[in-house]
Design an enzyme around this catalytic site. Structure first.
Site, mmCIF file in Angstrom:
data_model
loop_
_atom_site.group_PDB
_atom_site.id
_atom_site.type_symbol
_atom_site.label_atom_id
_atom_site.label_comp_id
_atom_site.label_asym_id
_atom_site.label_seq_id
_atom_site.Cartn_x
_atom_site.Cartn_y
_atom_site.Cartn_z
ATOM 1 N N SER A 124 85.315 20.508 37.560
ATOM 2 C CA SER A 124 84.822 19.146 37.371
ATOM 3 C C SER A 124 85.324 18.237 38.480
ATOM 4 C CB SER A 124 85.351 18.645 36.025
ATOM 5 O OG SER A 124 85.161 17.264 35.908
ATOM 6 N N TYR A 149 92.328 17.344 29.125
ATOM 7 C CA TYR A 149 91.115 18.087 29.499
ATOM 8 C C TYR A 149 91.044 18.266 31.009
ATOM 9 C CZ TYR A 149 86.316 18.738 31.013
ATOM 10 O OH TYR A 149 85.209 19.193 31.671
ATOM 11 N N LYS A 153 91.249 21.800 33.719
ATOM 12 C CA LYS A 153 90.364 22.180 34.835
ATOM 13 C C LYS A 153 91.182 22.360 36.107
ATOM 14 C CE LYS A 153 86.628 22.240 32.518
ATOM 15 N NZ LYS A 153 86.056 23.545 32.192
HETATM 16 P P1 NAD Z 1 79.308 22.351 25.839
HETATM 17 O O1 NAD Z 1 80.354 21.970 24.852
HETATM 18 O O2 NAD Z 1 77.899 22.025 25.517
HETATM 19 O O3 NAD Z 1 79.402 23.918 26.167
HETATM 20 C C1 NAD Z 1 80.604 24.638 26.060
HETATM 21 C C2 NAD Z 1 80.339 25.821 25.145
HETATM 22 O O4 NAD Z 1 81.521 26.611 25.042
HETATM 23 C C3 NAD Z 1 79.951 25.393 23.731
HETATM 24 O O5 NAD Z 1 78.718 26.002 23.408
HETATM 25 C C4 NAD Z 1 81.086 25.909 22.852
HETATM 26 O O6 NAD Z 1 80.633 26.323 21.586
HETATM 27 C C5 NAD Z 1 81.647 27.048 23.695
HETATM 28 N N1 NAD Z 1 83.063 27.349 23.489
HETATM 29 C C6 NAD Z 1 84.104 26.475 23.481
HETATM 30 N N2 NAD Z 1 85.249 27.158 23.294
HETATM 31 C C7 NAD Z 1 84.938 28.474 23.184
HETATM 32 C C8 NAD Z 1 85.688 29.658 22.978
HETATM 33 N N3 NAD Z 1 87.010 29.625 22.811
HETATM 34 N N4 NAD Z 1 85.033 30.846 22.945
HETATM 35 C C9 NAD Z 1 83.686 30.896 23.070
HETATM 36 N N5 NAD Z 1 82.922 29.801 23.261
HETATM 37 C C10 NAD Z 1 83.544 28.608 23.322
HETATM 38 O O7 NAD Z 1 79.724 21.713 27.249
HETATM 39 P P2 NAD Z 1 78.913 21.615 28.606
HETATM 40 O O8 NAD Z 1 78.681 20.180 28.890
HETATM 41 O O9 NAD Z 1 77.787 22.567 28.612
HETATM 42 O O10 NAD Z 1 80.047 22.098 29.613
HETATM 43 C C11 NAD Z 1 80.151 23.437 30.041
HETATM 44 C C12 NAD Z 1 81.384 23.575 30.916
HETATM 45 O O11 NAD Z 1 81.283 22.674 32.017
HETATM 46 C C13 NAD Z 1 82.686 23.220 30.212
HETATM 47 O O12 NAD Z 1 83.701 24.080 30.666
HETATM 48 C C14 NAD Z 1 82.946 21.807 30.671
HETATM 49 O O13 NAD Z 1 84.311 21.496 30.634
HETATM 50 C C15 NAD Z 1 82.422 21.847 32.091
HETATM 51 N N6 NAD Z 1 82.037 20.526 32.628
HETATM 52 C C16 NAD Z 1 81.158 19.741 31.915
HETATM 53 C C17 NAD Z 1 80.823 18.480 32.396
HETATM 54 C C18 NAD Z 1 79.893 17.572 31.632
HETATM 55 O O14 NAD Z 1 79.862 16.378 31.922
HETATM 56 N N7 NAD Z 1 79.097 18.084 30.680
HETATM 57 C C19 NAD Z 1 81.370 18.020 33.604
HETATM 58 C C20 NAD Z 1 82.247 18.842 34.303
HETATM 59 C C21 NAD Z 1 82.569 20.112 33.792
HETATM 60 N N1 UFG Z 2 80.264 4.351 30.096
HETATM 61 C C1 UFG Z 2 79.975 3.171 29.447
HETATM 62 N N2 UFG Z 2 79.682 3.215 28.115
HETATM 63 C C2 UFG Z 2 79.658 4.386 27.407
HETATM 64 C C3 UFG Z 2 79.951 5.580 28.078
HETATM 65 C C4 UFG Z 2 80.261 5.531 29.420
HETATM 66 O O1 UFG Z 2 79.996 2.098 30.054
HETATM 67 O O2 UFG Z 2 79.402 4.352 26.194
HETATM 68 C C5 UFG Z 2 80.534 4.320 31.543
HETATM 69 C C6 UFG Z 2 81.913 4.809 31.925
HETATM 70 O O3 UFG Z 2 82.855 3.764 31.875
HETATM 71 C C7 UFG Z 2 81.667 5.355 33.333
HETATM 72 C C8 UFG Z 2 80.231 5.859 33.269
HETATM 73 O O4 UFG Z 2 79.631 5.196 32.172
HETATM 74 O O5 UFG Z 2 81.728 4.301 34.274
HETATM 75 C C9 UFG Z 2 80.131 7.365 33.052
HETATM 76 O O6 UFG Z 2 80.903 7.731 31.915
HETATM 77 P P1 UFG Z 2 80.766 9.169 31.231
HETATM 78 O O7 UFG Z 2 81.687 9.178 30.042
HETATM 79 O O8 UFG Z 2 79.353 9.517 30.998
HETATM 80 O O9 UFG Z 2 81.291 10.163 32.368
HETATM 81 P P2 UFG Z 2 82.674 10.227 33.143
HETATM 82 O O10 UFG Z 2 82.371 10.026 34.596
HETATM 83 O O11 UFG Z 2 83.683 9.363 32.530
HETATM 84 O O12 UFG Z 2 83.118 11.734 32.885
HETATM 85 C C10 UFG Z 2 82.185 12.838 32.908
HETATM 86 C C11 UFG Z 2 82.670 13.910 31.941
HETATM 87 C C12 UFG Z 2 83.966 14.489 32.431
HETATM 88 C C13 UFG Z 2 83.775 14.997 33.832
HETATM 89 C C14 UFG Z 2 83.257 13.910 34.742
HETATM 90 C C15 UFG Z 2 82.932 14.497 36.095
HETATM 91 O O13 UFG Z 2 82.856 13.346 30.634
HETATM 92 O O14 UFG Z 2 84.319 15.564 31.605
HETATM 93 O O15 UFG Z 2 82.074 13.349 34.202
HETATM 94 O O16 UFG Z 2 82.638 13.489 37.005
HETATM 95 F F1 UFG Z 2 84.964 15.437 34.303
#
Ligand code: NAD
Ligand code: UFG
Length: 338
Positions: A124, A149, A153
């Site tokens: 991330s 969290y 990562k």
């Molecule tokens: P998500 O929660 O939709 O997907 C994660 C999946 O992993 C879920 O389906 C959950 O059931 C499964 N899971 C969790 N723990 C487990 C375990 N112990 N064994 C088996 N399955 C398990 O999240 P996502 O948004 O699809 O994110 C996927 C990956 O990308 C995650 O590692 C997350 O940290 C990373 N990531 C997400 C974002 C974002 O903004 N969505 C940003 C940066 C990184």
């Molecule tokens: N925000 C609002 N109101 C809300 C939600 C978010 O104003 O209800 C704002 C936040 O302050 C930020 C922007 O919208 O300025 C984006 O916020 P998000 O929560 O959507 O995303 P973040 O950038 O905080 O974090 C996300 C994931 C993290 C990941 C990161 C990577 O949640 O897990 O993107 O850039 F690490």
């Protein structure tokens, strides 16, 4: 290539399974369904017209992993499984370290026992902390994370890098995602947050569909053009395709590779509101609230390295991201409904 996709029923995982199948790979999904619905698998199959082998299993369950590796013999793992809610991780650090780090250590151990030493890891942009500069290149120093969290990562990047260094047979790809939003064009798979969404786009779509009253904008006094936080939003289908391209970096001798997956463009919170309103015709009422603790002002990528080395770049713009997020939300107001 046969690929084990951990967390393949989740938001990014499900979209990646579609793109893997569409490009001729054979994904096998492992997910404990902690944060996903079993309905996802059928929806993926309906999109691609191909069967998706699925195991309801946990990456911390050594015996289940051993069985899956013996039966399926994957050549590589794309590792999405993990807990990802920033605020929850502050309240439950042990659970986050145990699931994300403990789970990955078990997974990697079973991988090497079964001769599978190729992994693509979901990292991330959070590992950059408050970035030293923008656009953020992969050379930007890693920073201080503001929550457990984020540390999982950052630590897992270090752990996987050390494992690769000690045993050069490993090929490790660290993909640093920026802010994935949007959904598949079909509107049948998408983001399905539990309870009140933490992230901006699902919050906006739930306001648009009438489930939430108004958006709370977290701060308008940042040093950004309109005072609200700036992020690099990327269409989840583009992000998914980035994984298909990253598979070339698990070829023998590739070693350790690190890529940002972003678009290179930053949008403020109010930009997103305006673009969403324009793309969907829905009005999004909002109020300005205080800053959210741990948030940074600006975070957007340099997407050059992935373009040069993987031949990947994002295709979709903010309009499609908003339209597709809305199609998913408006046709599935209760997500997968279970
Ligand atoms: P998500 O929660 O939709 O997907 C994660 C999946 O992993 C879920 O389906 C959950 O059931 C499964 N899971 C969790 N723990 C487990 C375990 N112990 N064994 C088996 N399955 C398990 O999240 P996502 O948004 O699809 O994110 C996927 C990956 O990308 C995650 O590692 C997350 O940290 C990373 N990531 C997400 C974002 C974002 O903004 N969505 C940003 C940066 C990184
Ligand atoms: N925000 C609002 N109101 C809300 C939600 C978010 O104003 O209800 C704002 C936040 O302050 C930020 C922007 O919208 O300025 C984006 O916020 P998000 O929560 O959507 O995303 P973040 O950038 O905080 O974090 C996300 C994931 C993290 C990941 C990161 C990577 O949640 O897990 O993107 O850039 F690490």
């Amino acid at each position: 290539m046969k690929i084990l996709v951990t967390g393949g029923a989740g938001f990014i995982g499900s979209h990646t399974v579609v793109e893997l199948q569409n490009s001729g790979h054979e994904p096998v999904v492992l997910d404990n369904l902690y944060n996903a619905s079993s309905k996802v698998i059928g929806r993926i199959e309906a999109i691609t017209g191909k069967h998706v082998p699925f195991y309801k299993a946990d990456i911390r369950d050594r015996e289940a992993l051993a069985e899956i590796f013996e039966k399926e013999k994957p050549e590589a793992v794309i590792h999405f499984a993990g807990l990802k809610a920033v605020g929850e991780s502050v309240r439950k650090p042990w659970e986050y370290y145990e699931n994300n780090i403990g789970g990955t250590l078990t997974l990697v151990d079973e991988m090497r026992k079964h001769g599978c030493k190729n992994i693509i890891f979901s990292s991330s942009a959070t590992v950059y902390g408050d970035p030293a500069f923008v656009p953020i290149t992969e050379e930007c120093p890693k920073g201080q994370c503001t929550n457990p969290y984020g540390w999982t990562k950052s630590m897992l990047e270090q752990i996987l890098s050390d494992i690769q260094k000690a045993d050069p047979e490993w090929n490790v790809v660290l993909l640093r995602y920026f802010n994935p939003i949007g959904a598949h064009k079909s509107g049948t798979i998408g983001e399905n947050p539990n309870g009140i969404p933490n992230n901006l786009m699902p919050y906006i779509t739930q306001v648009a569909v009438g489930k939430l009253e108004k958006l709370h904008v977290f701060g308008n006094d940042y040093d950004t053009p309109d005072g609200t936080g700036v992020r690099d939003y990327i269409h989840v289908v583009d992000l998914a395709k980035g994984h298909v391209c990253a598979l070339k970096k698990v070829a023998p001798g590739s070693g350790l590779s690190v890529y940002n997956l972003g678009t290179g463009t930053g949008y403020s919170v109010l930009d997103i509101v305006k673009n969403f309103e324009a793309a969907t015709g829905k009005n999004i009422p909002y109020v300005i609230d205080p800053r959210r603790p741990g948030d940074i002002a600006t975070c957007y990528s340099s997407a050059e390295k992935a373009k040069e080395e993987l031949g990947w770049e994002a295709q979709y713009g903010i309009k499609e991201m908003c339209e597709d997020a809305w199609r998913w939300q408006s046709t599935n107001p209760n997500g997968y409904g279970d």
